[in-house]
Design an enzyme around this catalytic site. Structure first.
Site, PDB file in Angstrom:
ATOM      1  N   SER A 122      69.585  25.342 -28.999  1.00 43.92           N
ATOM      2  CA  SER A 122      71.001  25.008 -28.830  1.00 43.92           C
ATOM      3  C   SER A 122      71.244  24.441 -27.426  1.00 43.92           C
ATOM      4  O   SER A 122      70.643  23.437 -27.051  1.00 43.92           O
ATOM      5  CB  SER A 122      71.858  26.242 -29.118  1.00 43.92           C
ATOM      6  OG  SER A 122      73.193  25.881 -29.388  1.00 43.92           O
ATOM      7  N   ASP A 146      67.404  23.510 -33.316  1.00 45.83           N
ATOM      8  CA  ASP A 146      68.689  23.482 -34.015  1.00 45.83           C
ATOM      9  C   ASP A 146      69.854  22.960 -33.179  1.00 45.83           C
ATOM     10  O   ASP A 146      70.925  23.568 -33.133  1.00 45.83           O
ATOM     11  CB  ASP A 146      69.031  24.863 -34.588  1.00 45.83           C
ATOM     12  CG  ASP A 146      69.939  24.738 -35.824  1.00 45.83           C
ATOM     13  OD1 ASP A 146      69.605  23.937 -36.701  1.00 45.83           O
ATOM     14  OD2 ASP A 146      70.976  25.420 -35.877  1.00 45.83           O
ATOM     15  N   HIS A 285      71.052  29.607 -37.121  1.00 45.79           N
ATOM     16  CA  HIS A 285      71.045  28.860 -35.866  1.00 45.79           C
ATOM     17  C   HIS A 285      70.130  29.480 -34.811  1.00 45.79           C
ATOM     18  O   HIS A 285      69.407  28.758 -34.120  1.00 45.79           O
ATOM     19  CB  HIS A 285      72.474  28.778 -35.334  1.00 45.79           C
ATOM     20  CG  HIS A 285      72.634  27.998 -34.078  1.00 45.79           C
ATOM     21  ND1 HIS A 285      72.190  26.686 -33.932  1.00 45.79           N
ATOM     22  CD2 HIS A 285      73.192  28.335 -32.873  1.00 45.79           C
ATOM     23  CE1 HIS A 285      72.470  26.252 -32.713  1.00 45.79           C
ATOM     24  NE2 HIS A 285      73.071  27.235 -32.057  1.00 45.79           N
TER      25      HIS A 285
END
Length: 308
Positions: A122, A146, A285
């Site tokens: 992220s 992700d 995630h």
């Protein structure tokens, strides 16, 4: 903000390792003073010089990688990004990837002696891209987990903003655990308790608060603008495409099938970066927590392919 080091942060590792059937690696917390008076903190796993550097996502900390590190069984440096974990908060609240990458570069200059396989999830993925673009000597390969610079993250961050935009301090950690479970975050209560313990601290007045600055900023935004306000600029801005285009190291995108990166996002990533590898795993995630073995296997394969 100076933060005391609490060795109980490692108390969960033996049980996690036993459950996985792997040995517990040596681990220590390291802290580097920075020229502006702040400091950057990290976890160093293993006795040898790290070959892998891990960068967490927004609102997390270096311990989010614990299970992946146990599965990997390699020397690793897991860094607390500025404003997270035991690293200092920024008075200018600039937590954009290029700014975060400056501290990461300082940490790698201090604690490693060769280019790293950098894995960033992220916000950490975009920080890794900024690092690779600015300091190619520090990055032998980049694995972005992700996230893409153009991603629509409105659903996930909206829930997180609502979660964090409440009280900034609590009487007990159990209150935070209950709050997280009520929002649908975490899995088993024991896992949520671990996450809350490692992402909070007890102040001198006995109150419990989140370690990361984002929770406090979210509460300030709510107070200033009211619920549902999306006027604050996204941390995941499009300079990431520029950084990725300048990256000379091999790049891999790991898409979590139940995460934030859609098939269309992954396709755009591949089209913009035709030499990049794109792969998908069954995970949410936070891939490092929900598919640690698969992520560790991918990292191991990358190390082996580079003779590391």
């Amino acid at each position: 903000m100076q933060v005391a080091i609490d060795t109980s942060e490692f108390s969960y590792l033996p049980a996690q390792a036993q459950a996985m059937g792997v040995p517990v690696p040596s681990v220590r917390r390291v802290t580097l003073p920075l020229p502006d008076g702040r400091h950057v903190s990290a976890l160093q796993f293993g006795e040898e010089t790290p070959r892998v550097t891990l960068l967490h996502g927004a609102g997390l900390n270096a311990h989010t990688w614990d299970t992946t590190v146990l599965a990997l069984q390699q020397p690793v440096l897991a860094i607390d990004l500025a404003g997270h974990g035991d690293s200092s908060w920024r008075s200018d609240v600039d937590y954009t990837p290029r700014t975060l990458a400056i501290d990461v570069a300082a940490a790698l200059d201090a604690w490693t002696d060769g280019a790293q396989l950098v894995v960033g999830q992220s916000l950490g993925g975009l920080t890794g891209a900024a690092l690779a673009a600015a300091r190619s000597d520090l990055v032998s390969e980049l694995i972005v987990v992700d996230i893409t610079p153009g991603i629509d993250t409105s659903a996930g961050p909206a829930a997180l903003r609502e979660f964090y935009a409440g009280p900034t301090d609590f009487e007990t950690r159990d209150e935070l655990v209950d709050r997280a479970i009520s929002f649908g975050f975490g899995g088993a209560r024991s896992d949520t308790e671990r996450g809350v313990f490692l992402n909070t601290r007890v102040r001198d007045d006995g109150r419990v608060e989140w370690k990361h600055h984002f929770a406090h900023l979210a509460a300030q935004t709510l107070a200033a603008h009211g619920p549902g306000d999306d006027s604050a600029p996204s941390l995941l801005h499009t300079t990431g495409w520029q950084d990725l285009s300048k990256t000379t190291a091999p790049v891999t995108l790991v898409r979590a099938i139940d995460g934030f990166v859609s098939e269309a996002d992954a396709k755009e990533f591949g089209e913009r970066l035709p030499h990049a590898r794109v792969t998908a795993v069954h995970a949410t995630h936070n891939v490092q927590e929900t598919a640690p073995a698969e992520l560790a296997s991918l990292i191991s394969s990358s190390l082996a392919s580079r003779g590391m």
